[in-house]
Design a protein around this motif. Structure first.
Motif, PDB file in Angstrom:
ATOM      1  N   MET A  85      19.529 134.980  19.652  1.00 31.14           N
ATOM      2  CA  MET A  85      18.827 134.966  20.934  1.00 31.14           C
ATOM      3  C   MET A  85      18.022 136.234  21.127  1.00 31.14           C
ATOM      4  SD  MET A  85      20.304 134.503  24.820  1.00 31.14           S
ATOM      5  CE  MET A  85      20.564 132.743  24.668  1.00 31.14           C
ATOM      6  N   THR A  86      16.800 136.076  21.584  1.00 29.25           N
ATOM      7  CA  THR A  86      15.931 137.211  21.885  1.00 29.25           C
ATOM      8  C   THR A  86      16.019 137.549  23.370  1.00 29.25           C
ATOM      9  OG1 THR A  86      14.009 135.836  22.369  1.00 29.25           O
ATOM     10  CG2 THR A  86      14.333 136.507  20.055  1.00 29.25           C
ATOM     11  N   VAL A  87      15.546 138.738  23.723  1.00 35.06           N
ATOM     12  CA  VAL A  87      15.506 139.135  25.129  1.00 35.06           C
ATOM     13  C   VAL A  87      14.614 138.166  25.911  1.00 35.06           C
ATOM     14  CG1 VAL A  87      14.791 140.944  26.736  1.00 35.06           C
ATOM     15  CG2 VAL A  87      15.976 141.559  24.621  1.00 35.06           C
ATOM     16  N   LYS A  88      13.530 137.713  25.297  1.00 38.91           N
ATOM     17  CA  LYS A  88      12.616 136.769  25.942  1.00 38.91           C
ATOM     18  C   LYS A  88      13.342 135.468  26.293  1.00 38.91           C
ATOM     19  CE  LYS A  88       8.146 134.450  25.211  1.00 38.91           C
ATOM     20  NZ  LYS A  88       8.616 133.052  25.315  1.00 38.91           N
ATOM     21  N   GLN A  89      14.107 134.941  25.357  1.00 38.01           N
ATOM     22  CA  GLN A  89      14.825 133.692  25.610  1.00 38.01           C
ATOM     23  C   GLN A  89      15.861 133.866  26.716  1.00 38.01           C
ATOM     24  OE1 GLN A  89      15.963 133.279  21.432  1.00 38.01           O
ATOM     25  NE2 GLN A  89      14.969 131.269  21.380  1.00 38.01           N
ATOM     26  N   ALA A  90      16.579 134.981  26.672  1.00 34.64           N
ATOM     27  CA  ALA A  90      17.581 135.244  27.701  1.00 34.64           C
ATOM     28  C   ALA A  90      16.927 135.356  29.074  1.00 34.64           C
ATOM     29  CB  ALA A  90      18.355 136.518  27.376  1.00 34.64           C
ATOM     30  N   SER A  91      15.792 136.044  29.128  1.00 37.53           N
ATOM     31  CA  SER A  91      15.075 136.224  30.395  1.00 37.53           C
ATOM     32  C   SER A  91      14.567 134.889  30.931  1.00 37.53           C
ATOM     33  CB  SER A  91      13.905 137.194  30.209  1.00 37.53           C
ATOM     34  OG  SER A  91      14.358 138.460  29.770  1.00 37.53           O
ATOM     35  N   GLU A  92      14.074 134.032  30.032  1.00 41.74           N
ATOM     36  CA  GLU A  92      13.565 132.730  30.464  1.00 41.74           C
ATOM     37  C   GLU A  92      14.686 131.884  31.074  1.00 41.74           C
ATOM     38  OE1 GLU A  92      11.848 131.312  26.863  1.00 41.74           O
ATOM     39  OE2 GLU A  92       9.869 132.195  27.259  1.00 41.74           O
ATOM     40  N   GLN A  93      15.861 131.942  30.479  1.00 35.22           N
ATOM     41  CA  GLN A  93      16.981 131.188  31.029  1.00 35.22           C
ATOM     42  C   GLN A  93      17.373 131.728  32.398  1.00 35.22           C
ATOM     43  OE1 GLN A  93      19.149 129.825  26.814  1.00 35.22           O
ATOM     44  NE2 GLN A  93      20.325 130.840  28.401  1.00 35.22           N
ATOM     45  N   LEU A  94      17.387 133.034  32.544  1.00 35.96           N
ATOM     46  CA  LEU A  94      17.732 133.634  33.835  1.00 35.96           C
ATOM     47  C   LEU A  94      16.712 133.260  34.905  1.00 35.96           C
ATOM     48  CD1 LEU A  94      18.911 137.182  32.678  1.00 35.96           C
ATOM     49  CD2 LEU A  94      20.301 135.493  33.887  1.00 35.96           C
ATOM     50  N   LEU A  95      15.432 133.282  34.539  1.00 37.60           N
ATOM     51  CA  LEU A  95      14.386 132.912  35.493  1.00 37.60           C
ATOM     52  C   LEU A  95      14.509 131.453  35.909  1.00 37.60           C
ATOM     53  CD1 LEU A  95      11.314 134.784  33.948  1.00 37.60           C
ATOM     54  CD2 LEU A  95      12.481 135.318  36.103  1.00 37.60           C
ATOM     55  N   GLU A  96      14.889 130.596  34.973  1.00 32.84           N
ATOM     56  CA  GLU A  96      15.077 129.179  35.304  1.00 32.84           C
ATOM     57  C   GLU A  96      16.253 129.002  36.269  1.00 32.84           C
ATOM     58  OE1 GLU A  96      15.965 124.916  33.063  1.00 32.84           O
ATOM     59  OE2 GLU A  96      14.890 126.512  31.987  1.00 32.84           O
ATOM     60  N   ILE A  97      17.307 129.778  36.063  1.00 32.13           N
ATOM     61  CA  ILE A  97      18.460 129.714  36.973  1.00 32.13           C
ATOM     62  C   ILE A  97      18.045 130.138  38.378  1.00 32.13           C
ATOM     63  CG2 ILE A  97      20.706 130.736  37.516  1.00 32.13           C
ATOM     64  CD1 ILE A  97      21.178 130.979  34.476  1.00 32.13           C
ATOM     65  N   VAL A  98      17.272 131.229  38.455  1.00 33.63           N
ATOM     66  CA  VAL A  98      16.800 131.719  39.756  1.00 33.63           C
ATOM     67  C   VAL A  98      15.971 130.644  40.457  1.00 33.63           C
ATOM     68  CG1 VAL A  98      15.305 133.403  40.903  1.00 33.63           C
ATOM     69  CG2 VAL A  98      16.866 134.148  39.094  1.00 33.63           C
ATOM     70  N   GLU A  99      15.076 130.017  39.716  1.00 27.87           N
ATOM     71  CA  GLU A  99      14.216 128.985  40.297  1.00 27.87           C
ATOM     72  C   GLU A  99      15.042 127.792  40.772  1.00 27.87           C
ATOM     73  OE1 GLU A  99      10.985 127.167  41.813  1.00 27.87           O
ATOM     74  OE2 GLU A  99      11.157 129.243  41.063  1.00 27.87           O
ATOM     75  N   ASN A 100      16.031 127.388  39.973  1.00 28.89           N
ATOM     76  CA  ASN A 100      16.884 126.262  40.366  1.00 28.89           C
ATOM     77  C   ASN A 100      17.655 126.568  41.644  1.00 28.89           C
ATOM     78  OD1 ASN A 100      16.080 124.759  38.156  1.00 28.89           O
ATOM     79  ND2 ASN A 100      17.804 125.391  36.882  1.00 28.89           N
ATOM     80  N   LYS A 101      18.145 127.801  41.757  1.00 27.75           N
ATOM     81  CA  LYS A 101      18.893 128.183  42.943  1.00 27.75           C
ATOM     82  C   LYS A 101      17.987 128.225  44.163  1.00 27.75           C
ATOM     83  CE  LYS A 101      22.659 130.741  40.708  1.00 27.75           C
ATOM     84  NZ  LYS A 101      23.735 129.897  41.290  1.00 27.75           N
ATOM     85  N   ARG A 102      16.754 128.669  43.998  1.00 29.83           N
ATOM     86  CA  ARG A 102      15.806 128.685  45.111  1.00 29.83           C
ATOM     87  C   ARG A 102      15.505 127.274  45.603  1.00 29.83           C
ATOM     88  NH1 ARG A 102      11.467 133.199  42.840  1.00 29.83           N
ATOM     89  NH2 ARG A 102      12.645 135.049  43.482  1.00 29.83           N
ATOM     90  N   GLN A 103      15.346 126.351  44.655  1.00 27.06           N
ATOM     91  CA  GLN A 103      15.070 124.964  45.027  1.00 27.06           C
ATOM     92  C   GLN A 103      16.230 124.348  45.783  1.00 27.06           C
ATOM     93  OE1 GLN A 103      13.913 122.803  41.513  1.00 27.06           O
ATOM     94  NE2 GLN A 103      12.002 123.969  41.237  1.00 27.06           N
ATOM     95  N   LYS A 104      17.451 124.660  45.359  1.00 28.43           N
ATOM     96  CA  LYS A 104      18.624 124.142  46.055  1.00 28.43           C
ATOM     97  C   LYS A 104      18.702 124.682  47.479  1.00 28.43           C
ATOM     98  CE  LYS A 104      21.527 123.340  41.993  1.00 28.43           C
ATOM     99  NZ  LYS A 104      22.765 123.732  41.275  1.00 28.43           N
ATOM    100  N   GLU A 105      18.380 125.974  47.623  1.00 32.41           N
ATOM    101  CA  GLU A 105      18.412 126.574  48.958  1.00 32.41           C
ATOM    102  C   GLU A 105      17.355 125.941  49.863  1.00 32.41           C
ATOM    103  OE1 GLU A 105      17.872 130.721  48.340  1.00 32.41           O
ATOM    104  OE2 GLU A 105      19.903 131.048  47.546  1.00 32.41           O
ATOM    105  N   THR A 106      16.193 125.607  49.289  1.00 29.68           N
ATOM    106  CA  THR A 106      15.105 124.995  50.063  1.00 29.68           C
ATOM    107  C   THR A 106      15.481 123.593  50.540  1.00 29.68           C
ATOM    108  OG1 THR A 106      13.453 126.237  48.804  1.00 29.68           O
ATOM    109  CG2 THR A 106      12.680 124.312  50.028  1.00 29.68           C
ATOM    110  N   THR A 107      16.117 122.818  49.637  1.00 30.89           N
ATOM    111  CA  THR A 107      16.509 121.441  49.975  1.00 30.89           C
ATOM    112  C   THR A 107      17.613 121.402  51.023  1.00 30.89           C
ATOM    113  OG1 THR A 107      18.016 121.394  48.074  1.00 30.89           O
ATOM    114  CG2 THR A 107      15.787 120.516  47.758  1.00 30.89           C
ATOM    115  N   HIS A 108      18.416 122.476  51.050  1.00 25.79           N
ATOM    116  CA  HIS A 108      19.492 122.513  52.031  1.00 25.79           C
ATOM    117  C   HIS A 108      19.034 123.148  53.350  1.00 25.79           C
ATOM    118  CE1 HIS A 108      21.909 121.779  48.398  1.00 25.79           C
ATOM    119  NE2 HIS A 108      22.811 121.272  49.205  1.00 25.79           N
TER     120      HIS A 108
END
Length: 221
Positions: free
Chosen positions: A198-221
């Protein structure tokens, strides 16, 4: 006696004096060679240690470990544990986080065999070289490769918790060695996927996707 000897941070000469003494007196020396990567070749280790080294791949360590333990009944053996991989700092509590090596320890104990750990430096303490105070590090996390059907995100919560406490986080990036596809595994075919690191880029992309998913959940609620 089963010995787990830390090699240090990668150079052949990083082994401790105690560790080298153990290597030289054991009848057989194994090098666990799939949960981490070497920065020097096996030949360099053999030249410095003055001993032949047997590469222990995943099958040997996970599937045929009983064969290694049976040898302990007849000879003094050494299982040479490489600690370049971030997760395998040879401090006792950290050793038990590595399921592969935990399994070896438990199997040895079940057979009434003794084991010893010879500690060495690891990224868990060497990360202080980055200039950050070790006192200010919170819980260490492992960031694993996602698959199409498995996308764990619990490590994000731990990183956030560390940040909320104004603490640093040491992130251990995943490594895949001798992995099989589910199809090859089910059919018993010894066909392995290419190694992945795993590269730092791949790890960062996964973290950013998690952040985005959590934001979407907060918006829907």
């Amino acid at each position: 006696m089963l010995f787990f000897v830390g090699l240090g941070l990668g150079d052949a000469k990083d082994i401790t004096v105690k560790g080298l003494e153990v290597v030289k007196k054991c009848k057989r020396v194994y090098l666990e060679a799939y949960t981490s990567i070497l920065t020097v070749g096996k030949d360099a280790l053999e030249e410095f240690y003055g001993r032949e080294i047997i590469l222990a791949d995943r099958d040997m360590v996970e599937t045929n470990s009983d064969e290694i333990l049976r040898e302990l009944k007849r000879k003094m053996l050494l299982f040479l544990l490489l600690v370049i991989h971030l997760e395998f700092a040879l401090e006792f509590h950290t050793l038990y986080r590595a399921t592969t090596h935990t399994d070896l320890v438990l199997r040895a104990k079940e057979k009434g065999l003794d084991y010893r750990v010879v500690h060495n430096a690891s990224i868990m303490n060497a990360c202080g070289c980055c200039g950050l105070q070790l006192y200010n590090f919170g819980e260490t996390v492992s960031i694993v490769f996602w698959t199409d059907t498995w996308k764990p995100d619990s490590y994000y919560d731990k990183i956030k918790c560390n940040r909320d406490r104004n603490m640093h986080t040491l992130c251990l990036l995943d490594i895949k060695m001798k992995e099989q596809t589910i199809e090859n595994l089910m059919k018993g075919r010894k066909i392995f996927e290419p190694p992945r690191f795993m590269t730092v880029k791949q790890a960062s992309e996964q973290l950013l996707e998690i952040v985005e998913n959590k934001r979407q959940k907060e918006t829907t609620h």
